[in-house]
Scaffold this motif. Structure first.
Motif, short mmCIF file in Angstrom:
data_model
loop_
_atom_site.label_atom_id
_atom_site.label_comp_id
_atom_site.label_asym_id
_atom_site.label_seq_id
_atom_site.Cartn_x
_atom_site.Cartn_y
_atom_site.Cartn_z
N VAL A 14 0.84 -1.20 0.00
CA VAL A 14 0.00 0.00 0.00
C VAL A 14 0.88 1.25 0.00
O VAL A 14 1.90 1.31 0.70
CB VAL A 14 -0.92 0.03 1.23
N ALA A 15 0.47 2.25 -0.78
CA ALA A 15 1.10 3.56 -0.76
C ALA A 15 0.03 4.62 -0.49
O ALA A 15 -1.00 4.63 -1.16
CB ALA A 15 1.79 3.85 -2.09
N ILE A 16 0.29 5.45 0.48
CA ILE A 16 -0.60 6.57 0.78
C ILE A 16 0.17 7.85 0.49
O ILE A 16 1.24 8.09 1.06
CB ILE A 16 -1.09 6.53 2.23
N VAL A 17 -0.37 8.67 -0.40
CA VAL A 17 0.37 9.83 -0.93
C VAL A 17 -0.47 11.09 -0.75
O VAL A 17 -1.68 11.08 -1.01
CB VAL A 17 0.72 9.62 -2.41
N SER A 18 0.19 12.17 -0.32
CA SER A 18 -0.48 13.46 -0.13
C SER A 18 0.46 14.58 -0.53
O SER A 18 1.68 14.43 -0.44
CB SER A 18 -0.87 13.65 1.35
N PRO A 19 -0.08 15.72 -0.95
CA PRO A 19 0.78 16.90 -1.15
C PRO A 19 1.50 17.22 0.15
O PRO A 19 0.92 17.12 1.23
CB PRO A 19 -0.21 18.00 -1.53
N SER A 20 2.76 17.57 0.06
CA SER A 20 3.55 17.81 1.26
C SER A 20 3.48 19.27 1.69
O SER A 20 3.45 20.18 0.87
CB SER A 20 5.01 17.42 1.04
N SER A 21 3.48 19.48 3.00
CA SER A 21 3.57 20.83 3.55
C SER A 21 5.02 21.20 3.83
O SER A 21 5.32 22.33 4.24
CB SER A 21 2.76 20.92 4.85
N ARG A 22 5.95 20.25 3.59
CA ARG A 22 7.36 20.50 3.83
C ARG A 22 7.94 21.35 2.69
O ARG A 22 7.59 21.15 1.52
CB ARG A 22 8.13 19.17 3.91
N PRO A 23 8.86 22.25 3.00
CA PRO A 23 9.46 23.06 1.93
C PRO A 23 10.40 22.27 1.04
O PRO A 23 10.74 22.71 -0.06
CB PRO A 23 10.22 24.15 2.70
N ALA B 31 9.90 19.02 -0.04
CA ALA B 31 9.26 17.86 -0.66
C ALA B 31 8.03 18.28 -1.46
O ALA B 31 7.36 19.25 -1.11
CB ALA B 31 8.89 16.83 0.41
N ASP B 32 7.77 17.52 -2.51
CA ASP B 32 6.54 17.72 -3.28
C ASP B 32 5.38 16.93 -2.69
O ASP B 32 4.25 17.42 -2.64
CB ASP B 32 6.76 17.29 -4.73
N VAL B 33 5.66 15.70 -2.27
CA VAL B 33 4.61 14.85 -1.70
C VAL B 33 5.16 14.08 -0.51
O VAL B 33 6.36 13.86 -0.38
CB VAL B 33 4.05 13.85 -2.75
N ASP B 34 4.24 13.67 0.37
CA ASP B 34 4.56 12.77 1.47
C ASP B 34 4.05 11.38 1.10
O ASP B 34 2.96 11.24 0.52
CB ASP B 34 3.87 13.21 2.77
N TYR B 35 4.82 10.37 1.48
CA TYR B 35 4.49 8.99 1.07
C TYR B 35 4.68 8.05 2.24
O TYR B 35 5.73 8.05 2.89
CB TYR B 35 5.37 8.61 -0.12
N THR B 36 3.65 7.27 2.53
CA THR B 36 3.73 6.23 3.56
C THR B 36 3.56 4.88 2.90
O THR B 36 2.60 4.66 2.14
CB THR B 36 2.63 6.42 4.62
N ASN C 122 10.57 0.50 3.82
CA ASN C 122 10.18 1.14 2.58
C ASN C 122 10.34 0.12 1.47
O ASN C 122 11.00 -0.91 1.65
CB ASN C 122 11.06 2.36 2.29
N CYS C 123 9.73 0.36 0.32
CA CYS C 123 9.83 -0.54 -0.82
C CYS C 123 10.19 0.27 -2.04
O CYS C 123 9.44 1.15 -2.46
CB CYS C 123 8.50 -1.28 -1.03
N GLY C 124 11.35 -0.02 -2.62
CA GLY C 124 11.78 0.72 -3.79
C GLY C 124 10.85 0.55 -4.98
O GLY C 124 10.60 1.49 -5.74
N ASN C 125 10.33 -0.67 -5.16
CA ASN C 125 9.43 -0.90 -6.29
C ASN C 125 8.16 -0.06 -6.19
O ASN C 125 7.75 0.60 -7.15
CB ASN C 125 9.08 -2.39 -6.36
N PHE D 30 8.94 12.72 0.32
CA PHE D 30 9.30 12.52 1.73
C PHE D 30 8.71 11.21 2.20
O PHE D 30 7.48 11.01 2.17
CB PHE D 30 8.79 13.66 2.60
N SER D 31 9.58 10.29 2.63
CA SER D 31 9.13 8.99 3.15
C SER D 31 8.84 9.13 4.64
O SER D 31 9.76 9.38 5.44
CB SER D 31 10.20 7.92 2.93
N THR D 32 7.59 8.97 5.02
CA THR D 32 7.25 9.05 6.45
C THR D 32 7.79 7.83 7.20
O THR D 32 7.96 7.90 8.42
CB THR D 32 5.74 9.13 6.64
#
Length: 431
Positions: free
Chosen positions: A71-80, A82-87, A104-107, A135-137
């Protein structure tokens, strides 16, 4: 969480879902706004998506392998930065209601920029080669994904091949240059380029211990003894078959490495069950026949690597973890660097490293920034190629009422989570 839609009889929830093939895995991708928060219903929801606790996932989308239970959960990032946050969440089909946030999973990471672009999470993306900062949470680190974009979406057509995936696709370059210290807090956990282990029989083995994308202890077969060459192959299930005494000696080496870096919780028995630390033999290029019956030619590789994990010899190499030998080899003075030919890579100038493993070869691009102090060394690039493709985009239906036993979940233990490298992030199926 955004507004939840239901069917007309209010019996099932309707949630947007995208299925993407990333590398040699397939994952369920969700926008963060469309799923419950972690620890507040997310885990129960994901188990329902896969169809757990049934190992086959018959009443959901999951298969009976961990390559199909990601599973990948992706959101726009609030960090300066990063473009997106990914869990990333790994579901374990062989363990009812077991999942993990520990890895984490590279694939699956390769599918993140594809999904983010499709969902318009990144504004004003130009056509051409674009780098998405992710950004990998899970790790608290930034990953850099470079891919071809046209009309705001990831290109599909291209000439990149990934073993185990039919045909070709557009290259997605996964750069893990900032993943140093994920397990120990340091690129070199001991602070040294080389440490010497004294084995129980009184012999000495030089090792280089590196923590970047994975935790590996590299050694040269010449100092290992017992007739080990570094060109050995495992049986198909990973059983160590040669030379005599290899399983016991590699376990002793891994235990001594663990204790050297302060992992004192391990015993002779538990280190056999743990994926980390990897013990990786590195030897100069040599011709050999791989497990598929094909010849790996010395002229096509920079070194030969064998990954020892738990109590087995990996039938290939871990995908994300393959960044680690490339990083180690790119730094002058390390055990892997010592065996390289006298070229730019050996001199610390970077370049492409290709190593042979039991099922073929794997290549990683490197560019180190060398420093006097080992733990001040950084990387401008530490990247390898994948492809990814959207398979479907639509709606998953989840029953409002599920038996309580279907909603129970647990986060798997450290050993189980670590062992997912053996299959879930492996190139062993990339033949």
């Amino acid at each position: 969480m955004s507004f939840i839609h239901h069917d007309r009889n209010i019996e099932q929830m309707l949630i947007p879902i995208t299925v993407i093939r990333g590398g040699t895995s397939r994952g369920f991708y969700f926008e963060g706004k469309n799923v419950p928060p972690q620890g507040k219903g997310l885990e129960e929801f994901l188990l329902a998506v896969r169809g757990s606790p049934d190992p086959m996932g018959m009443d959901g989308l999951g298969g009976d392998t961990i390559q199909q239970s990601k599973v990948a959960i992706v959101s726009p990032s609030s960090r300066p930065d990063a473009d997106v946050d990914y869990t990333f969440i790994q579901i374990f089909p062989d363990q009812p209601a077991g999942l993990s946030y520990k890895m984490n999973c590279g694939n699956i990471s390769a599918g993140v920029p594809v999904f983010a672009l499709m969902k318009n999470m990144i504004p004003n993306v130009p056509d051409g080669r674009v780098t998405v900062w992710v950004f990998s949470t899970n790790t608290g680190k930034i990953m850099y994904m470079t891919l071809d974009v046209l009309n705001g979406e990831a290109r599909v057509a291209g000439e990149t091949t990934v073993g185990g995936v039919p045909g070709t696709g557009a290259e997605i370059l996964l750069d893990f240059r900032d993943l140093a210290g994920g397990f120990t807090g340091k690129l070199f956990p001991t602070g040294n380029l080389v440490d010497t282990l004294v084995m129980d029989d009184g012999s000495s083995i030089d090792v280089t211990i590196v923590d970047i994308a994975n935790l590996c202890a590299f050694f040269d077969p010449k100092s290992f003894g017992i007739g080990y060459t570094g060109l050995e192959l495992p049986s198909p299930d990973g059983t160590i078959t040669a030379p005599s005494g290899m399983a016991q000696r590699i376990t002793e080496l891994r235990l001594k490495v663990a204790r050297l870096i302060g992992w004192t919780q391990y015993t002779q028995e538990t280190v056999r069950q743990s994926a980390l630390p990897f013990a990786v033999s590195v030897t100069p290029p040599g011709d050999y026949t791989d497990m598929n019956g094909k010849t790996v030619h010395a002229k096509d590789i920079d070194l030969v690597a064998r990954f020892y994990i738990e109590s087995i010899l990996h039938t290939a190499a871990p995908c994300t973890g393959s960044s680690c030998p490339a990083a180690a080899a790119a730094i002058p003075g390390t055990v892997p660097n010592r065996i390289l030919a006298a070229e730019d890579l050996k001199a610390g100038k970077g370049g492409a490293l290709t190593f042979g493993h039991p099922s073929g070869t794997f290549s990683v691009r490197t560019e180190p920034v060398v420093a006097t102090c080992p733990n001040e060394i950084t990387f401008k690039e530490l990247a390898y190629s994948r492809t990814a493709r959207i398979i479907c985009d639509g709606t998953i239906y989840i029953k409002n009422e599920r038996p309580p036993s279907y909603s129970a979940w647990k986060e798997v233990d450290e050993i189980t989570a670590g062992s997912f490298f053996l299959e879930g992030d492996s190139v062993s199926i990339q033949k």
